[in-house]
Design a protein around this motif. Sequence first.
Motif, PDB file in Angstrom:
ATOM      1  N   GLY A 152      21.569  23.653  21.241  1.00 20.92           N
ATOM      2  CA  GLY A 152      20.240  24.072  22.080  1.00 20.92           C
ATOM      3  C   GLY A 152      20.983  24.974  23.211  1.00 20.92           C
ATOM      4  N   ALA A 153      22.112  25.183  23.370  1.00 23.13           N
ATOM      5  CA  ALA A 153      22.392  25.966  24.453  1.00 23.13           C
ATOM      6  C   ALA A 153      22.879  27.400  24.064  1.00 23.13           C
ATOM      7  CB  ALA A 153      23.711  25.437  25.296  1.00 23.13           C
ATOM      8  N   THR A 154      22.707  28.471  24.358  1.00 24.44           N
ATOM      9  CA  THR A 154      23.392  29.671  24.033  1.00 24.44           C
ATOM     10  C   THR A 154      24.479  30.010  24.827  1.00 24.44           C
ATOM     11  OG1 THR A 154      21.065  30.389  23.050  1.00 24.44           O
ATOM     12  CG2 THR A 154      22.781  32.170  23.621  1.00 24.44           C
ATOM     13  N   HIS A 155      25.699  30.449  24.274  1.00 30.50           N
ATOM     14  CA  HIS A 155      26.823  31.083  24.940  1.00 30.50           C
ATOM     15  C   HIS A 155      27.327  32.423  24.570  1.00 30.50           C
ATOM     16  CE1 HIS A 155      27.537  26.627  25.499  1.00 30.50           C
ATOM     17  NE2 HIS A 155      27.060  26.413  24.497  1.00 30.50           N
ATOM     18  N   PRO A 156      26.887  33.444  25.797  1.00 30.75           N
ATOM     19  CA  PRO A 156      27.466  34.718  25.231  1.00 30.75           C
ATOM     20  C   PRO A 156      29.037  34.598  25.371  1.00 30.75           C
ATOM     21  CG  PRO A 156      26.239  34.493  27.393  1.00 30.75           C
ATOM     22  CD  PRO A 156      26.285  32.978  26.639  1.00 30.75           C
ATOM     23  N   LEU A 157      29.780  35.160  24.535  1.00 31.84           N
ATOM     24  CA  LEU A 157      31.183  35.251  24.328  1.00 31.84           C
ATOM     25  C   LEU A 157      31.622  36.493  24.203  1.00 31.84           C
ATOM     26  CD1 LEU A 157      31.443  32.609  21.690  1.00 31.84           C
ATOM     27  CD2 LEU A 157      31.665  32.167  24.244  1.00 31.84           C
ATOM     28  N   GLY A 158      32.417  36.947  24.854  1.00 35.65           N
ATOM     29  CA  GLY A 158      33.091  38.284  24.924  1.00 35.65           C
ATOM     30  C   GLY A 158      34.613  38.490  24.634  1.00 35.65           C
ATOM     31  N   GLN A 159      35.213  39.543  24.404  1.00 33.11           N
ATOM     32  CA  GLN A 159      36.862  39.493  24.063  1.00 33.11           C
ATOM     33  C   GLN A 159      37.482  38.354  24.642  1.00 33.11           C
ATOM     34  OE1 GLN A 159      38.238  43.322  23.491  1.00 33.11           O
ATOM     35  NE2 GLN A 159      40.345  42.677  23.201  1.00 33.11           N
ATOM     36  N   GLY A 160      38.301  37.617  23.951  1.00 28.62           N
ATOM     37  CA  GLY A 160      39.053  36.733  24.516  1.00 28.62           C
ATOM     38  C   GLY A 160      38.488  35.464  25.078  1.00 28.62           C
ATOM     39  N   ASP A 161      37.124  35.255  24.949  1.00 27.00           N
ATOM     40  CA  ASP A 161      36.622  34.021  25.371  1.00 27.00           C
ATOM     41  C   ASP A 161      36.611  33.072  23.979  1.00 27.00           C
ATOM     42  OD1 ASP A 161      35.714  35.220  27.756  1.00 27.00           O
ATOM     43  OD2 ASP A 161      33.586  35.232  26.966  1.00 27.00           O
ATOM     44  N   CYS A 162      36.972  31.774  24.223  1.00 28.88           N
ATOM     45  CA  CYS A 162      36.771  30.752  23.339  1.00 28.88           C
ATOM     46  C   CYS A 162      35.672  29.554  23.740  1.00 28.88           C
ATOM     47  CB  CYS A 162      38.176  30.183  23.302  1.00 28.88           C
ATOM     48  SG  CYS A 162      38.572  28.992  21.886  1.00 28.88           S
ATOM     49  N   LEU A 163      34.983  29.114  22.732  1.00 28.54           N
ATOM     50  CA  LEU A 163      34.188  28.193  22.851  1.00 28.54           C
ATOM     51  C   LEU A 163      34.473  27.227  21.716  1.00 28.54           C
ATOM     52  CD1 LEU A 163      31.185  26.984  23.572  1.00 28.54           C
ATOM     53  CD2 LEU A 163      30.217  28.209  21.744  1.00 28.54           C
ATOM     54  N   ARG A 164      34.495  25.884  22.278  1.00 30.60           N
ATOM     55  CA  ARG A 164      34.767  24.674  21.544  1.00 30.60           C
ATOM     56  C   ARG A 164      33.669  23.692  21.448  1.00 30.60           C
ATOM     57  NH1 ARG A 164      39.391  20.975  23.292  1.00 30.60           N
ATOM     58  NH2 ARG A 164      37.877  20.575  24.796  1.00 30.60           N
ATOM     59  N   PHE A 165      33.242  23.134  20.093  1.00 31.37           N
ATOM     60  CA  PHE A 165      31.933  22.415  20.010  1.00 31.37           C
ATOM     61  C   PHE A 165      31.969  21.537  18.802  1.00 31.37           C
ATOM     62  CE2 PHE A 165      30.506  26.211  18.365  1.00 31.37           C
ATOM     63  CZ  PHE A 165      29.952  26.100  17.348  1.00 31.37           C
ATOM     64  N   ARG A 166      31.322  20.449  18.681  1.00 33.46           N
ATOM     65  CA  ARG A 166      31.017  19.774  17.494  1.00 33.46           C
ATOM     66  C   ARG A 166      29.742  20.114  17.072  1.00 33.46           C
ATOM     67  NH1 ARG A 166      35.040  16.105  15.896  1.00 33.46           N
ATOM     68  NH2 ARG A 166      36.368  15.418  17.508  1.00 33.46           N
ATOM     69  N   LEU A 167      29.412  20.113  15.639  1.00 30.48           N
ATOM     70  CA  LEU A 167      28.354  20.389  15.037  1.00 30.48           C
ATOM     71  C   LEU A 167      27.418  19.047  14.994  1.00 30.48           C
ATOM     72  CD1 LEU A 167      29.182  22.787  12.263  1.00 30.48           C
ATOM     73  CD2 LEU A 167      27.820  23.221  14.197  1.00 30.48           C
ATOM     74  N   TRP A 168      26.159  19.188  15.470  1.00 31.22           N
ATOM     75  CA  TRP A 168      25.201  18.054  15.521  1.00 31.22           C
ATOM     76  C   TRP A 168      23.934  18.449  15.010  1.00 31.22           C
ATOM     77  CZ3 TRP A 168      27.841  13.614  14.949  1.00 31.22           C
ATOM     78  CH2 TRP A 168      28.967  13.526  15.449  1.00 31.22           C
ATOM     79  N   GLY A 169      23.647  19.822  15.295  1.00 34.57           N
ATOM     80  CA  GLY A 169      22.262  20.122  14.944  1.00 34.57           C
ATOM     81  C   GLY A 169      22.457  21.645  14.457  1.00 34.57           C
ATOM     82  N   PRO A 170      21.286  22.579  14.713  1.00 33.84           N
ATOM     83  CA  PRO A 170      21.163  23.969  14.271  1.00 33.84           C
ATOM     84  C   PRO A 170      22.369  24.683  15.029  1.00 33.84           C
ATOM     85  CG  PRO A 170      19.160  23.132  14.599  1.00 33.84           C
ATOM     86  CD  PRO A 170      20.220  21.842  15.179  1.00 33.84           C
ATOM     87  N   THR A 171      22.731  25.791  14.283  1.00 31.97           N
ATOM     88  CA  THR A 171      23.711  26.475  15.221  1.00 31.97           C
ATOM     89  C   THR A 171      23.392  28.120  14.648  1.00 31.97           C
ATOM     90  OG1 THR A 171      25.220  26.761  13.279  1.00 31.97           O
ATOM     91  CG2 THR A 171      25.865  25.185  14.979  1.00 31.97           C
ATOM     92  N   ARG A 172      23.762  28.863  15.597  1.00 34.90           N
ATOM     93  CA  ARG A 172      23.256  30.584  15.329  1.00 34.90           C
ATOM     94  C   ARG A 172      24.215  31.453  15.900  1.00 34.90           C
ATOM     95  NH1 ARG A 172      18.543  33.606  18.920  1.00 34.90           N
ATOM     96  NH2 ARG A 172      18.715  35.456  17.895  1.00 34.90           N
TER      97      ARG A 172
END
Length: 185
Positions: free
Chosen positions: A147-167
Amino acid sequence: MRAIEERLAARLAQLRADRGWSLDDLADRSGVSRSTLSRVERGEISPTASLLGKLCTAYERPMSRLLTEVEAEGPQLVRAPEQTVWTDDDSGFTRRSVSPPHPAFRAEVVEGTLRPGADIRYDAPSVPGLEQHVWVLAGSVEVTADGATHPLGQGDCLRFRLWGPTRFRCPGPAAARYLLVLVMP
């Protein structure tokens, strides 16, 4: 039809047969019409990323695992020109299997490219609890998870576990190129 698409069609038909499901059973479980499933399994049409996501959810496996299964057992090293590339022209998504394929390993590295404006949605995780790391190599991508949107630019890294819908969405103006590390729970 390319060889990987032929193997993918055959693998999807085999997964359904292994479970003893009819096309109607799979349609109920995946939300994809029976006629579309039939055409995909016969190799008449190439599945989109969204459709593959729905099938992977029904079969409880990540898309990367499904695509790895249609590749031959590989060596420890796969040179860049030999890496499997799958393209969904409709959604603007290109996927490169960077890791040498092997079903016994828990982690995989995938390179994704989204053209500007590409917007891919997955209704449910293929494998609940699948760990993902998204590292942006070029451009920008918006990743929505939990449910949270994460804007990512060059060099950014996001870590998460999948539990629901993704986009995954590329706002542009340039294409987004990222590495996706998948770790099975």
